[in-house]
Motif scaffolding. Sequence first.
Motif, PDB file in Angstrom:
ATOM      1  N   THR A  91       0.846  -1.183   0.000  1.00 19.41           N
ATOM      2  CA  THR A  91       0.000   0.000   0.000  1.00 19.41           C
ATOM      3  C   THR A  91       0.888   1.242   0.000  1.00 19.41           C
ATOM      4  O   THR A  91       2.100   1.169   0.262  1.00 19.41           O
ATOM      5  CB  THR A  91      -0.905   0.043   1.236  1.00 19.41           C
ATOM      6  N   ASP A 127      -5.977  10.318   0.784  1.00 20.54           N
ATOM      7  CA  ASP A 127      -7.097   9.518   0.266  1.00 20.54           C
ATOM      8  C   ASP A 127      -6.629   8.232  -0.413  1.00 20.54           C
ATOM      9  O   ASP A 127      -7.450   7.354  -0.706  1.00 20.54           O
ATOM     10  CB  ASP A 127      -7.915  10.338  -0.738  1.00 20.54           C
ATOM     11  N   LEU A 128      -5.320   8.114  -0.630  1.00 19.11           N
ATOM     12  CA  LEU A 128      -4.785   6.955  -1.352  1.00 19.11           C
ATOM     13  C   LEU A 128      -3.927   6.054  -0.468  1.00 19.11           C
ATOM     14  O   LEU A 128      -3.422   5.038  -0.943  1.00 19.11           O
ATOM     15  CB  LEU A 128      -3.933   7.430  -2.543  1.00 19.11           C
ATOM     16  N   ARG A 130      -4.292   3.746   1.638  1.00 17.82           N
ATOM     17  CA  ARG A 130      -4.612   2.325   1.779  1.00 17.82           C
ATOM     18  C   ARG A 130      -4.672   1.611   0.424  1.00 17.82           C
ATOM     19  O   ARG A 130      -4.906   0.403   0.388  1.00 17.82           O
ATOM     20  CB  ARG A 130      -5.940   2.149   2.511  1.00 17.82           C
ATOM     21  N   ARG A 131      -4.454   2.359  -0.644  1.00 14.08           N
ATOM     22  CA  ARG A 131      -4.475   1.760  -1.971  1.00 14.08           C
ATOM     23  C   ARG A 131      -3.144   1.093  -2.259  1.00 14.08           C
ATOM     24  O   ARG A 131      -2.083   1.512  -1.776  1.00 14.08           O
ATOM     25  CB  ARG A 131      -4.734   2.840  -3.029  1.00 14.08           C
ATOM     26  N   HIS A 132      -3.160   0.016  -3.080  1.00 15.58           N
ATOM     27  CA  HIS A 132      -1.927  -0.650  -3.477  1.00 15.58           C
ATOM     28  C   HIS A 132      -1.292   0.073  -4.659  1.00 15.58           C
ATOM     29  O   HIS A 132      -1.972   0.764  -5.427  1.00 15.58           O
ATOM     30  CB  HIS A 132      -2.201  -2.114  -3.838  1.00 15.58           C
ATOM     31  N   GLU A 135      -2.667  -0.086  -8.098  1.00 12.45           N
ATOM     32  CA  GLU A 135      -3.984   0.520  -8.272  1.00 12.45           C
ATOM     33  C   GLU A 135      -3.882   2.025  -8.531  1.00 12.45           C
ATOM     34  O   GLU A 135      -4.912   2.703  -8.636  1.00 12.45           O
ATOM     35  CB  GLU A 135      -4.846   0.279  -7.030  1.00 12.45           C
ATOM     36  N   LEU A 136      -2.656   2.532  -8.617  1.00 13.81           N
ATOM     37  CA  LEU A 136      -2.437   3.967  -8.762  1.00 13.81           C
ATOM     38  C   LEU A 136      -2.041   4.326 -10.185  1.00 13.81           C
ATOM     39  O   LEU A 136      -1.490   3.499 -10.926  1.00 13.81           O
ATOM     40  CB  LEU A 136      -1.332   4.433  -7.815  1.00 13.81           C
ATOM     41  N   GLN A 140       0.432   9.278  -9.400  1.00 11.57           N
ATOM     42  CA  GLN A 140       0.194   8.970  -7.986  1.00 11.57           C
ATOM     43  C   GLN A 140       1.330   8.136  -7.413  1.00 11.57           C
ATOM     44  O   GLN A 140       1.763   8.352  -6.278  1.00 11.57           O
ATOM     45  CB  GLN A 140      -1.142   8.243  -7.841  1.00 11.57           C
TER      46      GLN A 140
END
Length: 251
Positions: A91, A127-128, A130-132, A135-136, A140
Amino acid sequence: MITLDNVRKDYATDVRIGPLDVTIPEGGVTALIGPNGAGKSTLLTMVGRLLGLDAGTVTIAGHDVTRTPSKKLARVVSVLRQENHFVTRLTVRQLVGLGRFPHSSGRLTTEDEQVISDAIDFLDLRDLERRHLDELSGGQRQRAYVAMVLAQETPYVLLDEPLNNLDMRHAVAMMTHLRRAADTLGRTIVVVLHDVNFAARYSDHMLALKDGVVVEQGPPAEIMRDDVLTRIFETPVAVVDGPHGPVACYC
């Protein structure tokens, strides 16, 4: 201050970087510019001890990079290479947390977690977080990589082409973040850039390489001249006045 004294890297009998005698000032943003193959990335990676020297010495804030223990040097200078191979299932927060390794050896404290959060907020990644990584978008991910470097909390930050693959909007945002890191966090930022207009707009000092040696250095006003850029890039360049300073136009 970063000092290169008679630094040389030999690749073949007819391919050499250096000798380089360079002083990069403390504070602000220094941009390394020049044509492809000029030695910009090589200079940066030698300064960051990611590439060995064949001759000479590099010192950062008085530390000889070839002799300073790795753990100590990692608290002085952080490096972001052009190509990164981090596990895509990390993440954003986990990636940024890797920047704390020189301080925590992987055992994050409450203080480390706060530094990570501050770096995430500084690069507008809340806002990002926790995103992997897979996924960006490219822009980003670049911001996440820079947040990781800033979380290392080193006074010197080396970035190799952080604008690579970014569109104009994301490139402007990235350089704005780097400018702010120099101005508000007191970091010394050294960045390899292909676009001389971005270099002139956001840097305090420009250092131009060509054929493995430094051919020009100084504030943007001294480098952003028709004759200087034409000589560096071997193509006609006209410099005009823009709303934020000189702009190079390729004829």
